[in-house]
Scaffold this motif. Sequence first.
Motif, PDB file in Angstrom:
ATOM      1  N   VAL A 194      15.599  -9.363   0.377  1.00  0.00           N
ATOM      2  CA  VAL A 194      14.507  -8.457   0.071  1.00  0.00           C
ATOM      3  C   VAL A 194      15.051  -7.035   0.125  1.00  0.00           C
ATOM      4  N   PHE A 195      14.685  -6.240  -0.881  1.00  0.00           N
ATOM      5  CA  PHE A 195      15.119  -4.859  -0.987  1.00  0.00           C
ATOM      6  C   PHE A 195      13.899  -3.947  -0.866  1.00  0.00           C
ATOM      7  N   GLU A 196      13.985  -2.939  -0.034  1.00  0.00           N
ATOM      8  CA  GLU A 196      12.917  -1.958   0.052  1.00  0.00           C
ATOM      9  C   GLU A 196      13.047  -0.976  -1.109  1.00  0.00           C
ATOM     10  N   LEU A 197      11.914  -0.562  -1.668  1.00  0.00           N
ATOM     11  CA  LEU A 197      11.899   0.375  -2.790  1.00  0.00           C
ATOM     12  C   LEU A 197      11.322   1.712  -2.349  1.00  0.00           C
ATOM     13  N   ASP A 198      11.955   2.783  -2.767  1.00  0.00           N
ATOM     14  CA  ASP A 198      11.397   4.119  -2.619  1.00  0.00           C
ATOM     15  C   ASP A 198      10.852   4.507  -3.991  1.00  0.00           C
ATOM     16  N   VAL A 199       9.575   4.242  -4.203  1.00  0.00           N
ATOM     17  CA  VAL A 199       8.992   4.448  -5.532  1.00  0.00           C
ATOM     18  C   VAL A 199       8.955   5.923  -5.912  1.00  0.00           C
TER      19      VAL A 199
ATOM     20  N   GLY B  94       0.833  -1.189   0.000  1.00  0.00           N
ATOM     21  CA  GLY B  94       0.000   0.000   0.000  1.00  0.00           C
ATOM     22  C   GLY B  94       0.867   1.238   0.000  1.00  0.00           C
ATOM     23  N   ASP B  95       1.495   1.518   1.140  1.00  0.00           N
ATOM     24  CA  ASP B  95       2.389   2.667   1.236  1.00  0.00           C
ATOM     25  C   ASP B  95       3.820   2.323   0.851  1.00  0.00           C
ATOM     26  N   GLY B  96       4.182   1.058   0.958  1.00  0.00           N
ATOM     27  CA  GLY B  96       5.557   0.664   0.690  1.00  0.00           C
ATOM     28  C   GLY B  96       5.638  -0.425  -0.354  1.00  0.00           C
ATOM     29  N   ALA B  97       6.865  -0.727  -0.750  1.00  0.00           N
ATOM     30  CA  ALA B  97       7.080  -1.769  -1.760  1.00  0.00           C
ATOM     31  C   ALA B  97       8.438  -2.411  -1.528  1.00  0.00           C
TER      32      ALA B  97
END
Length: 336
Positions: free
Chosen positions: A204-209, A191-194
């Motif tokens: 797992v890598f966090e994305l700053d869209v 939702g808010d994150g990816a």
Amino acid sequence: MLRRMMAAVLVGCAAVGTACSSGEPSDELMVSDNPVAASAARSPASTVPPAGTVSALPGVPTSLVVDGEHRVLAVAVADPPAVLLYGFDGALSKDPRVVELPGPASSLALARPGGPLLAAVDTGELVRVALPGGDTQTAAVDGEPVSAAAFGDRTLVAMRDRKAVAVVGGDRVQRMISGGLLSADQVLSTGDGAVVLDRLRNAVFELDVPDGSVGQALRAGEGSTNAVTDRFGRVLVADTRGGALLAFSLDPLLMRQRYPVPGAPYALAYDAERDIVWVTLTETNEVVGFDVAGEEPVEKHRFPTVRQPNAVAVDPISGRVVVASATGKGMQVIAP
């Protein structure tokens, strides 16, 4: 205790190029003794009849999705490439509506309840399939798309060969997000994150869209393969090689749980109405349902499956579970 969840892991301890113990450069995200990406275990011949009912399935399934709003079971098959749309409240033995695809779909996902379906097609296209009718819209994505997820009014597409995630708006790619990835194998939105799962990097890598950048990363067990999100904003990951179910929270990226699940866990499906995550075990031809609402997963159900249970889906309305065989043994429906 072995069956207690693992404590939260500091992000810095598994960040790219950081070693907690000595400060010397290393790559904590790699599996140094096994650089091959994890995959489903080869299932043995079944010795126990599958639970529920089993129907024949044309073609080899690659992914399953149940849309509770339209009561549709969608099955992606590779040969010939298509999405099969079954009425889920009727007999699955009836002929499905066939939606032809330009190539095999590596995965299916619902953009939202009611659709459309997002099909990542390996010929370089994102195909949106409207439900329940099956009308399609196609967006060209240069490369090998393998996974897609809705993120607001845009679609994120994991591009395995380009080691990147495409941000698609309408029918065009708006930007590519890359950096630090060896293989972009599955993209997920909370939702808010990816996040993106990299099987080769085993992380797992966090994305700053909005920023268009790849953020923090954490090691994902010994060899993770598939993931789902839950209503708590977590990412649940099957560590197939390590025999565990992992749970990550975002912002910041932390591992919250590591729960032992012997049997080569592989495919995952999450029931948001009952907080049950269904996990297929490819070493034992089983599917297990864990309640994940508490402090640690609690096993609630366990059923024998068709051989090679590489795909699973769950109906959010009835709680029925669908498991498909990757070796031509059909598709089963289980009512827990």
